[in-house]
Design an enzyme around this catalytic site. Structure first.
Site, PDB file in Angstrom:
ATOM      1  N   HIS A 172       0.856  -1.194   0.000  1.00  0.00           N
ATOM      2  CA  HIS A 172       0.000   0.000   0.000  1.00  0.00           C
ATOM      3  C   HIS A 172       0.884   1.234   0.000  1.00  0.00           C
ATOM      4  O   HIS A 172       1.276   1.744   1.060  1.00  0.00           O
ATOM      5  CB  HIS A 172      -0.927  -0.018   1.225  1.00  0.00           C
ATOM      6  CG  HIS A 172      -1.965   1.058   1.196  1.00  0.00           C
ATOM      7  ND1 HIS A 172      -3.192   0.920   1.797  1.00  0.00           N
ATOM      8  CD2 HIS A 172      -1.967   2.297   0.631  1.00  0.00           C
ATOM      9  CE1 HIS A 172      -3.895   2.030   1.610  1.00  0.00           C
ATOM     10  NE2 HIS A 172      -3.158   2.889   0.912  1.00  0.00           N
TER      11      HIS A 172
ATOM     12  N   HIS B 185       1.436   4.750  -2.705  1.00  0.00           N
ATOM     13  CA  HIS B 185       1.092   5.472  -3.945  1.00  0.00           C
ATOM     14  C   HIS B 185       2.359   6.119  -4.490  1.00  0.00           C
ATOM     15  O   HIS B 185       2.973   6.928  -3.789  1.00  0.00           O
ATOM     16  CB  HIS B 185       0.059   6.554  -3.648  1.00  0.00           C
ATOM     17  CG  HIS B 185      -1.209   6.023  -3.031  1.00  0.00           C
ATOM     18  ND1 HIS B 185      -2.348   5.793  -3.748  1.00  0.00           N
ATOM     19  CD2 HIS B 185      -1.497   5.652  -1.747  1.00  0.00           C
ATOM     20  CE1 HIS B 185      -3.295   5.313  -2.947  1.00  0.00           C
ATOM     21  NE2 HIS B 185      -2.797   5.221  -1.722  1.00  0.00           N
TER      22      HIS B 185
ATOM     23  N   HIS C 208      -9.356   0.713  -1.714  1.00  0.00           N
ATOM     24  CA  HIS C 208      -9.397   1.469  -0.462  1.00  0.00           C
ATOM     25  C   HIS C 208     -10.840   1.439   0.062  1.00  0.00           C
ATOM     26  O   HIS C 208     -11.771   1.775  -0.683  1.00  0.00           O
ATOM     27  CB  HIS C 208      -9.009   2.927  -0.702  1.00  0.00           C
ATOM     28  CG  HIS C 208      -7.542   3.165  -0.892  1.00  0.00           C
ATOM     29  ND1 HIS C 208      -6.771   2.506  -1.804  1.00  0.00           N
ATOM     30  CD2 HIS C 208      -6.700   4.039  -0.256  1.00  0.00           C
ATOM     31  CE1 HIS C 208      -5.527   2.942  -1.728  1.00  0.00           C
ATOM     32  NE2 HIS C 208      -5.448   3.867  -0.798  1.00  0.00           N
TER      33      HIS C 208
ATOM     34  N   GLU D 131     -11.638   3.827   5.325  1.00  0.00           N
ATOM     35  CA  GLU D 131     -10.506   4.675   5.740  1.00  0.00           C
ATOM     36  C   GLU D 131     -10.983   6.004   6.312  1.00  0.00           C
ATOM     37  O   GLU D 131     -10.582   6.386   7.405  1.00  0.00           O
ATOM     38  CB  GLU D 131      -9.589   4.960   4.536  1.00  0.00           C
ATOM     39  CG  GLU D 131      -8.464   5.944   4.882  1.00  0.00           C
ATOM     40  CD  GLU D 131      -7.733   6.508   3.660  1.00  0.00           C
ATOM     41  OE1 GLU D 131      -8.225   6.350   2.535  1.00  0.00           O
ATOM     42  OE2 GLU D 131      -6.685   7.140   3.876  1.00  0.00           O
TER      43      GLU D 131
ATOM     44  N   ASP E 221       1.720   4.172   2.746  1.00  0.00           N
ATOM     45  CA  ASP E 221       0.723   4.964   2.003  1.00  0.00           C
ATOM     46  C   ASP E 221       1.400   6.045   1.143  1.00  0.00           C
ATOM     47  O   ASP E 221       1.546   5.860  -0.061  1.00  0.00           O
ATOM     48  CB  ASP E 221      -0.302   5.585   2.963  1.00  0.00           C
ATOM     49  CG  ASP E 221      -1.683   5.760   2.334  1.00  0.00           C
ATOM     50  OD1 ASP E 221      -1.858   5.385   1.153  1.00  0.00           O
ATOM     51  OD2 ASP E 221      -2.589   6.264   3.028  1.00  0.00           O
ATOM     52  N   ASP E 222       1.784   7.176   1.759  1.00  0.00           N
ATOM     53  CA  ASP E 222       2.332   8.317   1.018  1.00  0.00           C
ATOM     54  C   ASP E 222       3.557   8.869   1.757  1.00  0.00           C
ATOM     55  O   ASP E 222       3.527   9.997   2.267  1.00  0.00           O
ATOM     56  CB  ASP E 222       1.249   9.404   0.907  1.00  0.00           C
ATOM     57  CG  ASP E 222       0.038   8.916   0.139  1.00  0.00           C
ATOM     58  OD1 ASP E 222       0.148   8.766  -1.084  1.00  0.00           O
ATOM     59  OD2 ASP E 222      -1.002   8.663   0.771  1.00  0.00           O
TER      60      ASP E 222
HETATM   61  N1  ADE Z   1      -4.412   8.589  -2.494  1.00  0.00           N
HETATM   62  C1  ADE Z   1      -3.209   8.698  -1.935  1.00  0.00           C
HETATM   63  N2  ADE Z   1      -3.265   8.360  -0.639  1.00  0.00           N
HETATM   64  C2  ADE Z   1      -4.545   8.007  -0.387  1.00  0.00           C
HETATM   65  C3  ADE Z   1      -5.233   7.547   0.748  1.00  0.00           C
HETATM   66  N3  ADE Z   1      -4.643   7.401   1.930  1.00  0.00           N
HETATM   67  N4  ADE Z   1      -6.553   7.304   0.643  1.00  0.00           N
HETATM   68  C4  ADE Z   1      -7.182   7.469  -0.508  1.00  0.00           C
HETATM   69  N5  ADE Z   1      -6.574   7.895  -1.613  1.00  0.00           N
HETATM   70  C5  ADE Z   1      -5.270   8.155  -1.557  1.00  0.00           C
HETATM   71 ZN    ZN Z   2      -3.697   4.678   0.056  1.00  0.00          ZN
END
Ligand code: ADE
Ligand code: ZN
Length: 344
Positions: A14, A16, A196, A199, A280-281
């Site tokens: 997970h 991006h 997703h 969340e 995630d990011d």
């Molecule tokens: N795009 C990038 N990070 C995300 C996240 N945590 N939830 C949904 N879309 C995303």
């Molecule tokens: Zn995500």
């Protein structure tokens, strides 16, 4: 840097690619694209009060990606940056809805990402595949069109790195069931499926049920809302459906929990869920995979063996197959045995 938590071998399911971009690269790409950022340091933008406020900034970063070489660069850098933190294999999301809407070519984007991954694999030994995510903010019709393009690309032999399809972006007020035709098309074409769900603040376990029962995804990304539905927890645990959990993100992006200590990660594991740890990011949350594991282990009081089990579940939850998966599991087991503290 360089401690036990960096050394633990990891799979990441997970992450991006657009959320991994180095601050310096965002600045350079923004200038090159003629879209200079309103700040000197992109990190000044990286403070969020909800998933949707995060997405507004994520979309700014996405808009700096204009040509295939930009995608190649970020794919390369994201793996090179993760390698020192124990990453061995990653299944990486990319979400090109706004690029396709602006007339960019999906083939060029996939070629760019694939070239960046291949170069990073050669330089680091870390391997990666791609998951093509639909952006729910663009709606189900755009999602279906995207998957139609992707299927055509695959049939033309140009999407070998893309092994799965998913959905991300905004969740509140979105009817996930409307994405069913796109998921059906993707499954029929041989793509693995994830999404997703559960969340955003304000979403409950219902979205997890819709994703599993109607969209028939094989994994759930985040899925933390599942803890509000003990019956669903038992089923997902029993069927060993993986949840790709991102605890730090759930605190700083979705603002779903006030702290890592308040996150239900340990409760998820104790309920028998195949809950993995992911960033995630990381470029937009000042994270790397070593920090993610280290901070979650500390806040949730996970022992070495509990963390090792999470790492091994990452292998199981991956979409590697046959010998490839068995080999990676064997490598992880050997490395974890070497790393196990004498007192563990
Ligand atoms: N795009 C990038 N990070 C995300 C996240 N945590 N939830 C949904 N879309 C995303
Ligand atoms: Zn995500």
């Amino acid at each position: 840097m360089g401690d036990l938590y960096d050394a633990i071998p990891k799979v990441e399911l997970h992450c991006h690619v657009e959320g991994t971009v180095r601050a310096g690269t965002v600045l350079e790409l923004a200038r090159k694209a003629g879209r200079p950022l309103p700040v000197e340091d992109p990190a000044e933008l990286y403070r969020y009060t909800s998933l949707d406020t995060f997405l507004a900034i994520f979309w700014l970063v996405q808009e700096t990606l204009v040509e295939p070489a930009d995608w190649e660069r970020i794919a390369y850098e994201s793996l090179v940056d993760a390698a020192p933190h124990g990453l061995r294999y990653r299944e990486t999301f990319f979400t090109p809805a706004r690029h396709l809407a602006a007339g960019h070519d999906l083939g060029g984007i996939v070629d760019g990402l694939s070239a960046g991954i291949a170069a990073a694999e050669a330089d680091t030994g870390v391997r990666a595949s791609l998951i093509a995510d639909m952006d729910r903010a663009y709606g189900p019709a755009a999602g279906l069109e995207f998957i139609e393009l992707l299927v055509a690309l695959r049939r033309a032999g140009r999407a070998e790195r893309v092994i799965g399809v998913g959905m991300d972006s905004t969740e509140l007020g979105v009817d996930l069931s409307a994405f069913k035709p796109a998921f059906e098309l993707a499954r029929g074409a041989g793509f693995r499926l994830t999404g997703h769900a559960g969340e955003a603040v304000g979403t409950g376990p219902r979205n997890v049920r819709v994703a599993l029962d109607l969209l028939r995804v094989e994994r759930i990304d985040h899925g933390v809302a599942i803890m509000e539905d003990p019956e669903l927890v038992n089923r997902v645990a029993g069927e060993r459906i993986p949840l790709t959990v991102c605890p730090n993100s759930n605190v700083v992006i979705a603002n779903r929990f006030p702290s890592l200590e308040a996150h239900p990660f340990r409760a998820m594991r104790e309920a028998g869920l195949v809950a993995t740890i992911n960033t995630d990011d990381p470029g937009m949350t000042d994270l790397d995979l070593g920090v993610e594991y280290r901070t979650v282990a500390a806040a949730q009081r996970l022992s070495f063996d509990e963390v090792a089990a999470v790492a091994l579940d990452g292998v199981e939850a991956s979409w590697l197959e046959g010998d490839d998966k068995r080999r990676l599991r064997g490598e992880f087991e050997a490395r974890l045995d070497d790393l196990r503290p004498a007192s563990a």
